[in-house]
Design an enzyme around this catalytic site. Structure first.
Site, short mmCIF file in Angstrom:
data_model
loop_
_atom_site.label_atom_id
_atom_site.label_comp_id
_atom_site.label_asym_id
_atom_site.label_seq_id
_atom_site.Cartn_x
_atom_site.Cartn_y
_atom_site.Cartn_z
N ASP A 48 0.84 -1.20 0.00
CA ASP A 48 0.00 0.00 0.00
C ASP A 48 0.88 1.25 0.00
O ASP A 48 0.39 2.37 -0.05
CB ASP A 48 -1.00 0.00 1.16
CG ASP A 48 -0.35 -0.10 2.53
OD1 ASP A 48 0.89 -0.15 2.60
OD2 ASP A 48 -1.09 -0.13 3.54
N LYS B 157 -1.03 -9.40 3.15
CA LYS B 157 -0.31 -8.92 4.32
C LYS B 157 -1.20 -7.97 5.11
O LYS B 157 -1.84 -7.08 4.53
CB LYS B 157 1.00 -8.22 3.93
CG LYS B 157 1.82 -7.73 5.14
CD LYS B 157 3.25 -7.40 4.78
CE LYS B 157 3.40 -6.08 4.06
NZ LYS B 157 2.99 -4.90 4.87
N GLU C 286 9.10 -3.90 10.79
CA GLU C 286 9.54 -2.63 10.23
C GLU C 286 10.08 -1.70 11.30
O GLU C 286 9.43 -1.44 12.31
CB GLU C 286 8.37 -1.94 9.49
CG GLU C 286 8.78 -0.61 8.87
CD GLU C 286 7.76 -0.05 7.88
OE1 GLU C 286 7.98 1.08 7.42
OE2 GLU C 286 6.77 -0.73 7.58
#
Length: 273
Positions: A53, A122, A191
């Protein structure tokens, strides 16, 4: 041409990614959002292609990933899947299509899979989205988790700084990672978290852990392709390595084209009918 080209042409699957972790073979993952780029990335031997995204930022020019719609993600995913022969294609479920409503989450997941023919989805989040994760997995749809800095929650954080530096947030991340593995997720992206914490998660879990700004002791790495190719400027986090300077190469080529058109050099005698 130097570099790594896999001579293994078998389709990459969830099972093969777990096998790669078991034999300590690192997993390569890059984003792609269109047919032309995906064809190049797949042809180079990439293991996993993420239709992120992050298209919201690099393709549409939005400040955050939040504006991305289900229809836009499906459009990008279809474009990528058409190009790919070997890599596993994972698609981000966009903000608002799964949080807080597991039935809507399942409906969104089924739409992406049916319309794009992608391999997996995801989702960002841990314990908060477990009901949705379980519902989607029960439909036979593979899920990759995403913990640490979760861009869809950026308004809650208020900053893109490193996550899970304090013990409380770190413990929650470890707990969430175990919950995602136990529910049946085939992998997790971590992340922008401390390398030591990421290493601990990778060692405790049997499923592959893919890092972005999470150090080298995880099972694989992912970057945004426009960033690593040097197409995007002004974004230089510590974890980003630029493998090319396409911004300069493309600008020079386009500038030369303009000059050739203006000077009537293009097209020449051999470039016309």
């Amino acid at each position: 041409m130097s570099g790594y080209i896999s001579d293994d042409t078998r389709k990459v699957t969830t099972h093969r990614l777990i096998e790669m972790k078991q034999r300590s073979e690192k997993i390569s993952m890059l984003t792609a959002y269109d047919y032309t780029m995906a064809k190049i990335v797949d042809g180079a031997g990439m293991d996993v292609i993420l239709v992120g995204d992050s298209a919201s930022n690099v393709m549409a020019g939005n400040v955050t990933t939040l504006p991305m719609t289900l229809e836009q993600m499906i459009y990008h995913a279809k474009s990528v899947v058409r190009a790919v022969k070997r890599a596993m294609v994972v698609v981000d479920m966009p903000f608002g299509t799964y949080q807080g409503n597991s039935k809507e989450g399942l409906a969104s997941a089924i739409r992406i899979m049916k319309e794009s023919h992608a391999d997996a989805l995801k989702l960002e989040g841990g314990e908060e989205i477990l009901e949705t994760v379980n519902r989607i997995l029960s439909a036979g749809i593979p899920i990759m988790g995403h913990l640490g800095l979760m861009p869809q929650s950026i308004n809650k954080y208020g900053t893109y700084t490193v996550r899970a530096k304090d013990n409380k947030e770190a413990e929650k991340l470890i707990r969430d990672a175990h919950l995602l593995e136990e529910s049946g997720c085939f992998g997790i992206v971590l992340e922008k978290i401390p390398a030591a914490l990421a290493a601990r998660v990778a060692s405790e879990l049997t499923i592959p852990i893919i890092g972005i700004g999470a150090g080298g002791q995880v099972d694989g790495q992912v970057l945004v392709i426009q960033d690593m190719l040097g197409m995007s400027q002004g974004f230089s986090p510590r974890f980003l390595r630029r493998y090319a300077d396409l911004n300069t190469i493309m600008s020079n080529a386009i500038g030369q084209y303009i000059a050739d058109v203006k000077s009537s050099d293009f097209p020449n005698e051999t470039e016309q009918y």
